[in-house]
Write a protein that holds these residues in place. Structure first.
Motif, PDB file in Angstrom:
ATOM      1  N   GLY A 129       0.793  -1.232   0.000  1.00 47.97           N
ATOM      2  CA  GLY A 129       0.000   0.000   0.000  1.00 47.97           C
ATOM      3  C   GLY A 129       0.820   1.273   0.000  1.00 47.97           C
ATOM      4  N   TYR A 130       2.106   1.176  -0.309  1.00 47.89           N
ATOM      5  CA  TYR A 130       2.966   2.359  -0.306  1.00 47.89           C
ATOM      6  C   TYR A 130       2.965   3.095  -1.642  1.00 47.89           C
ATOM      7  N   LEU A 131       2.769   2.370  -2.732  1.00 48.35           N
ATOM      8  CA  LEU A 131       2.730   2.966  -4.069  1.00 48.35           C
ATOM      9  C   LEU A 131       1.385   2.692  -4.714  1.00 48.35           C
ATOM     10  N   ARG A 132       0.972   3.623  -5.566  1.00 45.73           N
ATOM     11  CA  ARG A 132      -0.240   3.470  -6.366  1.00 45.73           C
ATOM     12  C   ARG A 132       0.183   3.463  -7.828  1.00 45.73           C
ATOM     13  N   GLU A 133      -0.385   2.527  -8.600  1.00 43.58           N
ATOM     14  CA  GLU A 133      -0.105   2.438 -10.032  1.00 43.58           C
ATOM     15  C   GLU A 133      -1.272   3.027 -10.817  1.00 43.58           C
ATOM     16  N   GLU A 134      -0.921   3.706 -11.896  1.00 45.36           N
ATOM     17  CA  GLU A 134      -1.936   4.247 -12.801  1.00 45.36           C
ATOM     18  C   GLU A 134      -1.465   3.959 -14.225  1.00 45.36           C
ATOM     19  N   HIS A 135      -2.260   3.215 -14.967  1.00 45.01           N
ATOM     20  CA  HIS A 135      -1.914   2.870 -16.346  1.00 45.01           C
ATOM     21  C   HIS A 135      -2.528   3.913 -17.274  1.00 45.01           C
ATOM     22  N   LEU A 136      -1.687   4.522 -18.107  1.00 47.13           N
ATOM     23  CA  LEU A 136      -2.112   5.563 -19.032  1.00 47.13           C
ATOM     24  C   LEU A 136      -1.778   5.154 -20.457  1.00 47.13           C
ATOM     25  N   THR A 137      -2.511   5.706 -21.396  1.00 47.71           N
ATOM     26  CA  THR A 137      -2.180   5.526 -22.804  1.00 47.71           C
ATOM     27  C   THR A 137      -2.050   6.911 -23.416  1.00 47.71           C
ATOM     28  N   ARG A 138      -0.888   7.166 -23.990  1.00 46.55           N
ATOM     29  CA  ARG A 138      -0.623   8.442 -24.655  1.00 46.55           C
ATOM     30  C   ARG A 138      -0.028   8.153 -26.019  1.00 46.55           C
ATOM     31  N   GLY A 139      -0.639   8.703 -27.039  1.00 42.65           N
ATOM     32  CA  GLY A 139      -0.106   8.517 -28.385  1.00 42.65           C
ATOM     33  C   GLY A 139       0.003   7.060 -28.771  1.00 42.65           C
ATOM     34  N   GLY A 140      -0.924   6.237 -28.297  1.00 41.20           N
ATOM     35  CA  GLY A 140      -0.902   4.820 -28.605  1.00 41.20           C
ATOM     36  C   GLY A 140       0.095   4.009 -27.795  1.00 41.20           C
ATOM     37  N   HIS A 141       0.789   4.657 -26.865  1.00 40.09           N
ATOM     38  CA  HIS A 141       1.780   3.973 -26.033  1.00 40.09           C
ATOM     39  C   HIS A 141       1.257   3.858 -24.609  1.00 40.09           C
TER      40      HIS A 141
END
Length: 97
Positions: free
Chosen positions: A55-67
């Motif tokens: 619970g120390y880090l939070r992940e966020e998955h993003l898509t930018r420019g198809g990446h």
């Protein structure tokens, strides 16, 4: 001031550096961490997984420019643990001086 508490999870050198980098900003991307730490993707992924699991880090998955990108940030419990750990390290150093 944070309550000094040594945290063995954070203390591992790469995890300590991950927390320090994340503490200094609102978020950091996986690629930037990999470049700054100079470790493999798999090694970094293992360290991140341990910090996320606790619970120390939070992940966020993003898509930018198809990446696809992975953005990480310290949670509030992660920030408290990091502050407590650095306070404990300072106490150890001061006691030795």
């Amino acid at each position: 001031m944070a309550e000094a508490e040594f945290d063995p999870l954070i203390h591992a050198p790469h995890r300590l550096r991950i927390c320090a980098i994340a503490y200094a900003t609102t978020h950091v991307e996986f690629r930037e961490l990999q470049e700054r730490l100079g470790i493999s993707k798999s090694a970094l992924s293992k360290h991140i997984a341990q910090l996320v699991e606790h619970g120390y880090l939070r992940e966020e998955h993003l898509t930018r420019g198809g990446h696809s990108r992975l953005r990480l940030s310290l949670t509030e419990p992660g920030r408290r643990a990091y502050r407590g750990h650095t306070a404990a390290l300072k106490e150890i150093i001061e006691a030795a001086e």
